[in-house]
Write a protein that holds these residues in place. Structure first.
Motif, PDB file in Angstrom:
ATOM      1  N   UNK B 142       0.841  -1.200   0.000  1.00 54.14           N
ATOM      2  CA  UNK B 142       0.000   0.000   0.000  1.00 54.14           C
ATOM      3  C   UNK B 142       0.874   1.248   0.000  1.00 54.14           C
ATOM      4  N   UNK B 143       1.944   1.225   0.846  1.00 49.25           N
ATOM      5  CA  UNK B 143       2.810   2.392   0.932  1.00 49.25           C
ATOM      6  C   UNK B 143       3.526   2.651  -0.397  1.00 49.25           C
ATOM      7  N   UNK B 144       3.968   1.573  -1.079  1.00 53.46           N
ATOM      8  CA  UNK B 144       4.606   1.746  -2.384  1.00 53.46           C
ATOM      9  C   UNK B 144       3.624   2.375  -3.367  1.00 53.46           C
ATOM     10  N   UNK B 145       2.359   1.907  -3.317  1.00 52.41           N
ATOM     11  CA  UNK B 145       1.334   2.458  -4.218  1.00 52.41           C
ATOM     12  C   UNK B 145       1.135   3.945  -3.931  1.00 52.41           C
ATOM     13  N   UNK B 146       1.107   4.320  -2.643  1.00 56.98           N
ATOM     14  CA  UNK B 146       0.959   5.737  -2.279  1.00 56.98           C
ATOM     15  C   UNK B 146       2.145   6.524  -2.837  1.00 56.98           C
TER      16      UNK B 146
END
Lengths: 61, 254
Positions: B142-146
């Motif tokens: 999720x953090x990479x996507x953000x």
């Protein structure tokens, strides 16, 4: 080339200067580099970059 | 011509990367090592070996490789980071040079600023640089996507900003600078209000966290400045001048 150049001209120049083979080589190389980056998610390689990831502000614990 | 630009970009990236590698070796490595031990110490003292503690696992996880290896690989990564940025910078500069405001070497700094906003500043507005031992919300995917999403947003904001500047001022004037600042200020304001808190610095002293983040921001800004500066210098040395500059010179000094 006395008039103002545009971005479109630059794309044209690149197309004229590079052959299809060269473009394919560039794309293949970029794909390979991306593969290498993903490969670095391997825990050992990933961990050994630990300090760098903190210092560059790109972190994933 | 494209290949010449790329070649100079990689060389400029190497120059900047070596400087960044030196920074990694003499500043970042010792600092992060110190912060790591500080976080570990507090962890053991405070929770008295709590079972299944997430950040405890994270701290253990970080030591899967020896510290010496981490230090050396991190310095090398710093150099490669510079080369990557330099190469991408040169390719983008080749295509975007006619669209960038300013003349001559000023263009390189405009693009470097846009790059810094895209690659670092925009993602940091949601995911600020994490100190060792920090607690992070969401899972890494999720953090990479953000992070990637914020990079796209950052690139858009930079493009709108440059477009606004050119549209309003025709390339000159204070009004243009104000127009260019609007999208950037809006991005900062919106994220300051709306973005969730992802990074929880935990027990690390606030002053140390601030200093660490300041160093991170300044070192990345310095890296981009050095890439743009070296690239401009290499371009000038090779005698490259854009068609626009040549035309303006003909008009001003016949």
């Amino acid at each position: 080339m006395t008039t103002t150049e545009t971005v479109h001209d630059r794309i044209g120049t690149a197309r004229d200067e590079l052959t299809t083979g060269q473009l394919l080589a560039v794309f293949a190389f970029v794909a390979a580099a991306t593969f290498a980056l993903l490969f670095l998610q391997d825990p050992l390689a990933h961990d050994s970059m630990h300090n760098f990831r903190h210092a560059a502000g790109v972190i994933c614990h | 011509m494209l290949v010449d630009y790329l070649e100079r970009g990689v060389l400029a990236g190497a120059i900047a990367g070596i400087a960044y590698g030196v920074y990694m070796a003499i500043v970042a490595n010792p600092l992060i090592g110190y912060m790591e031990t500080l976080a570990d110490g507090r962890e053991h003292g405070g929770h008295a070996h709590g079972t299944g503690d997430h950040s405890h696992e994270a701290a253990e996880h970080a030591h899967a490789v020896s510290e010496a290896t981490t230090a050396v690989v991190s310095v090398g990564s710093g150099v490669l980071w510079g080369i990557l940025l330099g190469g991408v910078f040169a390719l983008a500069f080749y295509f975007l040079e006619p669209a960038l405001p300013g003349r001559g070497r000023l263009k390189t700094y405009v693009l470097a600023g846009a790059g810094f906003l895209t690659v670092s500043v925009a993602p940091w507005l949601v995911l600020p640089p994490a100190t060792p031992g920090a607690e992070l919300a969401f899972d890494p995917t999720v953090r990479s996507a953000i992070y990637v999403g914020m990079m796209v947003l950052g690139a858009l904001v930079a493009a709108v900003s440059i477009y606004g500047y050119r549209r309003v001022s025709g390339g000159r004037g204070l009004l243009g600078v104000v127009t260019a600042a609007i999208p950037i200020v809006s991005l900062v304001a919106v994220t300051a209000v709306a973005a969730p808190t992802v990074v929880e610095s935990g027990s690390t002293p606030t002053a140390l966290v601030t200093a660490f983040r300041g160093l991170t921001v300044l070192s990345q800004a310095a890296l981009w400045t050095l890439v743009a500066g070296s690239f401009g210098w290499l371009q000038a040395r090779a005698g490259v001048r854009s068609a626009t500059d040549r035309r303006e010179d003909l008009l001003t000094s016949p």
